[in-house]
Design a protein around this motif. Sequence first.
Motif, PDB file in Angstrom:
ATOM      1  N   GLN A  40     -38.728  81.436 -15.430  1.00 37.67           N
ATOM      2  CA  GLN A  40     -39.422  81.768 -16.936  1.00 37.67           C
ATOM      3  C   GLN A  40     -40.086  83.065 -16.939  1.00 37.67           C
ATOM      4  O   GLN A  40     -40.346  83.550 -18.481  1.00 37.67           O
ATOM      5  CB  GLN A  40     -40.585  80.848 -16.861  1.00 37.67           C
ATOM      6  CG  GLN A  40     -40.156  79.233 -16.636  1.00 37.67           C
ATOM      7  CD  GLN A  40     -41.717  78.223 -16.809  1.00 37.67           C
ATOM      8  OE1 GLN A  40     -42.278  79.063 -16.658  1.00 37.67           O
ATOM      9  NE2 GLN A  40     -41.030  76.871 -16.279  1.00 37.67           N
ATOM     10  N   LEU A  41     -40.085  83.348 -15.764  1.00 39.88           N
ATOM     11  CA  LEU A  41     -40.592  85.235 -16.598  1.00 39.88           C
ATOM     12  C   LEU A  41     -39.954  86.007 -16.651  1.00 39.88           C
ATOM     13  O   LEU A  41     -39.856  86.830 -17.458  1.00 39.88           O
ATOM     14  CB  LEU A  41     -40.938  86.118 -14.807  1.00 39.88           C
ATOM     15  CG  LEU A  41     -42.530  85.902 -14.028  1.00 39.88           C
ATOM     16  CD1 LEU A  41     -42.684  86.466 -12.479  1.00 39.88           C
ATOM     17  CD2 LEU A  41     -43.269  86.200 -14.791  1.00 39.88           C
ATOM     18  N   LEU A  42     -38.483  86.237 -16.542  1.00 39.44           N
ATOM     19  CA  LEU A  42     -37.556  87.012 -16.914  1.00 39.44           C
ATOM     20  C   LEU A  42     -36.757  86.267 -18.186  1.00 39.44           C
ATOM     21  O   LEU A  42     -36.623  87.395 -18.218  1.00 39.44           O
ATOM     22  CB  LEU A  42     -36.344  86.371 -15.668  1.00 39.44           C
ATOM     23  CG  LEU A  42     -36.258  86.499 -13.788  1.00 39.44           C
ATOM     24  CD1 LEU A  42     -34.916  87.070 -12.758  1.00 39.44           C
ATOM     25  CD2 LEU A  42     -36.770  88.296 -13.737  1.00 39.44           C
ATOM     26  N   THR A  43     -37.261  84.885 -18.358  1.00 40.01           N
ATOM     27  CA  THR A  43     -36.386  85.040 -20.069  1.00 40.01           C
ATOM     28  C   THR A  43     -38.047  85.000 -20.611  1.00 40.01           C
ATOM     29  O   THR A  43     -37.567  85.323 -22.314  1.00 40.01           O
ATOM     30  CB  THR A  43     -36.069  83.647 -20.162  1.00 40.01           C
ATOM     31  OG1 THR A  43     -37.258  82.821 -19.445  1.00 40.01           O
ATOM     32  CG2 THR A  43     -34.678  84.037 -19.151  1.00 40.01           C
ATOM     33  N   GLN A  44     -39.456  85.565 -20.083  1.00 42.89           N
ATOM     34  CA  GLN A  44     -39.899  85.601 -21.343  1.00 42.89           C
ATOM     35  C   GLN A  44     -40.384  84.438 -21.844  1.00 42.89           C
ATOM     36  O   GLN A  44     -40.618  84.260 -23.075  1.00 42.89           O
ATOM     37  CB  GLN A  44     -40.302  86.197 -21.903  1.00 42.89           C
ATOM     38  CG  GLN A  44     -39.605  87.954 -20.749  1.00 42.89           C
ATOM     39  CD  GLN A  44     -39.931  89.176 -21.968  1.00 42.89           C
ATOM     40  OE1 GLN A  44     -38.381  89.129 -22.657  1.00 42.89           O
ATOM     41  NE2 GLN A  44     -41.300  90.082 -22.074  1.00 42.89           N
TER      42      GLN A  44
END
Length: 322
Positions: free
Chosen positions: A73-77
């Motif tokens: 979720q962080l890497l794909t925002q």
Amino acid sequence: MTTIAHKGKLFDYKLGLGVLGVLVLLAFSLFTGVYDIFGAEDGAEMFAVTRIPRTIALVLAGAAMSMSGLVMQLLTQNRFVEPTTTGTTEWAGLGLLVMLVLFPQASILSKMAVAILFAFIGTMLFFLFLRRVSLKASLTVPIVGIMLGSVVGAFSTFLALTTDKLQSLGIWLAGSFTAVIRGQYEVLWIVAAVCVAVFIVADRFTVAGLGEEIATNVGLNYRNVMLLGTALIAIATGVVTVVIGNLPFLGLIVPNIVSMLRGDDLRSNLPWVCLLGIAITTVCDLIGRTIISPFEIPVSLILGVIGAVVFIVLLLRQRARG
């Protein structure tokens, strides 16, 4: 996915209470089952062979898949992605199927290695595809992932049908802790190393979650961090898929609940993500063991129902915010 600074103590009394609550759930797991471990002559042996490995597997799988969802979720925002909404799990399943077809007698380590490789390739393809599309709305990203995963899943089903491996694939991918026994779960300890690695590089993932431009401006090698994150997600997903099977929506439910309560600081949220992931997995497993005892319902079925409800709630919240 908007990253909000929410610094707090990493360890406090609330976390201690959370640990205590999870330990109580794990104690229930140890002593829940059809076999009479107290009255039977081999009760102690069965406890060591089945109950302890199963409980350890609940801890490792729950923590690993929850943390994988958080990193993704962080890497794909985007709050709506996790290994089962980006096709990562389907790619791992395809790798497992390839081994079942070509090398049916291969060791579990060999199957796991190929599943990890396929999961890594599939996740990288997903990230590369995202870089090509112009729409980055919150719903577009998981829809793209689900579509890609469906294509891979359909191909896997076709391949399994043509090679008479459909039943074997279904058994492997049905997320359940029923078959977890001593001697067959130990490779799950690999995901413990993944969890430690995520904690060590948590700050880099947080910065990468702000976007490539910002990450590059502060001196972070964005592509290397993306590769590292993808590799860790692939390892966790591949190992859990081979040993346990599919655990849908776990990586979606847990990070969103923790984020709503504590904000989006990765490092301070990691212990809570692990604890909540373990708790939800254990509760679902206990329900599966007791609701139609002496038979069991796969954990994946219960997680799928709960995850679908949470997914709908998150969509409604997103829509209400505009």
